[in-house]
Motif scaffolding. Sequence first.
Motif, PDB file in Angstrom:
ATOM      1  N   GLU A 136      41.864  51.650  55.279  1.00  0.00           N
ATOM      2  CA  GLU A 136      41.003  50.598  55.840  1.00  0.00           C
ATOM      3  C   GLU A 136      41.048  50.760  57.356  1.00  0.00           C
ATOM      4  O   GLU A 136      41.799  50.083  58.053  1.00  0.00           O
ATOM      5  N   LYS A 165      47.534  48.668  42.398  1.00  0.00           N
ATOM      6  CA  LYS A 165      46.155  49.073  42.108  1.00  0.00           C
ATOM      7  C   LYS A 165      45.153  48.617  43.170  1.00  0.00           C
ATOM      8  O   LYS A 165      43.964  48.888  43.040  1.00  0.00           O
ATOM      9  N   ALA A 166      45.613  47.935  44.201  1.00  0.00           N
ATOM     10  CA  ALA A 166      44.720  47.472  45.269  1.00  0.00           C
ATOM     11  C   ALA A 166      44.091  48.668  45.980  1.00  0.00           C
ATOM     12  O   ALA A 166      44.672  49.752  46.046  1.00  0.00           O
ATOM     13  N   THR A 167      42.910  48.457  46.520  1.00  0.00           N
ATOM     14  CA  THR A 167      42.219  49.512  47.257  1.00  0.00           C
ATOM     15  C   THR A 167      42.953  49.831  48.553  1.00  0.00           C
ATOM     16  O   THR A 167      43.091  50.997  48.927  1.00  0.00           O
ATOM     17  N   HIS A 168      43.415  48.788  49.254  1.00  0.00           N
ATOM     18  CA  HIS A 168      44.104  48.967  50.539  1.00  0.00           C
ATOM     19  C   HIS A 168      45.276  47.993  50.649  1.00  0.00           C
ATOM     20  O   HIS A 168      45.133  46.830  50.328  1.00  0.00           O
ATOM     21  N   THR A 207      46.220  42.927  51.915  1.00  0.00           N
ATOM     22  CA  THR A 207      45.788  43.671  50.723  1.00  0.00           C
ATOM     23  C   THR A 207      44.328  43.351  50.438  1.00  0.00           C
ATOM     24  O   THR A 207      43.920  42.191  50.497  1.00  0.00           O
ATOM     25  N   ARG A 208      43.565  44.415  50.121  1.00  0.00           N
ATOM     26  CA  ARG A 208      42.156  44.234  49.758  1.00  0.00           C
ATOM     27  C   ARG A 208      41.879  44.946  48.444  1.00  0.00           C
ATOM     28  O   ARG A 208      42.262  46.094  48.249  1.00  0.00           O
ATOM     29  N   TRP A 209      41.205  44.219  47.572  1.00  0.00           N
ATOM     30  CA  TRP A 209      40.674  44.801  46.344  1.00  0.00           C
ATOM     31  C   TRP A 209      39.174  44.925  46.560  1.00  0.00           C
ATOM     32  O   TRP A 209      38.474  43.914  46.691  1.00  0.00           O
ATOM     33  N   TYR A 210      38.676  46.137  46.646  1.00  0.00           N
ATOM     34  CA  TYR A 210      37.268  46.398  46.947  1.00  0.00           C
ATOM     35  C   TYR A 210      36.383  45.904  45.811  1.00  0.00           C
ATOM     36  O   TYR A 210      36.660  46.143  44.644  1.00  0.00           O
ATOM     37  N   SER A 224      34.873  41.588  47.095  1.00  0.00           N
ATOM     38  CA  SER A 224      36.186  41.980  47.615  1.00  0.00           C
ATOM     39  C   SER A 224      37.075  40.754  47.691  1.00  0.00           C
ATOM     40  O   SER A 224      36.617  39.662  48.029  1.00  0.00           O
TER      41      SER A 224
END
Length: 120
Positions: free
Chosen positions: A64, A43-46, A88-91, A13
């Motif tokens: 999240e 396109k980020a997960t959150h 922002t988080r990219w899983y 992540s």
Amino acid sequence: MLQLENIISDRGSKYAVSGAPCASEAEAKALLKELKRAKKYAKATHNSWGFLGPEGGVKNDDGEAGAGAIILRMLEGAGLEGHLVVVTRWYGGKHLGGDRFRHVQDAVRAYLEALSADGG
């Protein structure tokens, strides 16, 4: 908008933090929309966010759970009113458990330090 990318990486992540002065919830949503114009953020997960205004705080976890509340609590603690902060988080494929809360806190802390160093 101040953006700090690739500030945290854990088990695949990746995290970034962004923010800007903001006067209302409507402006916060417009700033978030502007951030998501960049394909990588869209396109980020959150994209969890918090905004502290004169009438109180507004937050959004964006899936999240609890992240928006952490951001808002840190803004309140720092006395940073009139500002939007987006974590922002990219899983990366592995669950982080409770570490994800620490990462959100660390991301907001990094933003507050950058803002302070910038004279904001």
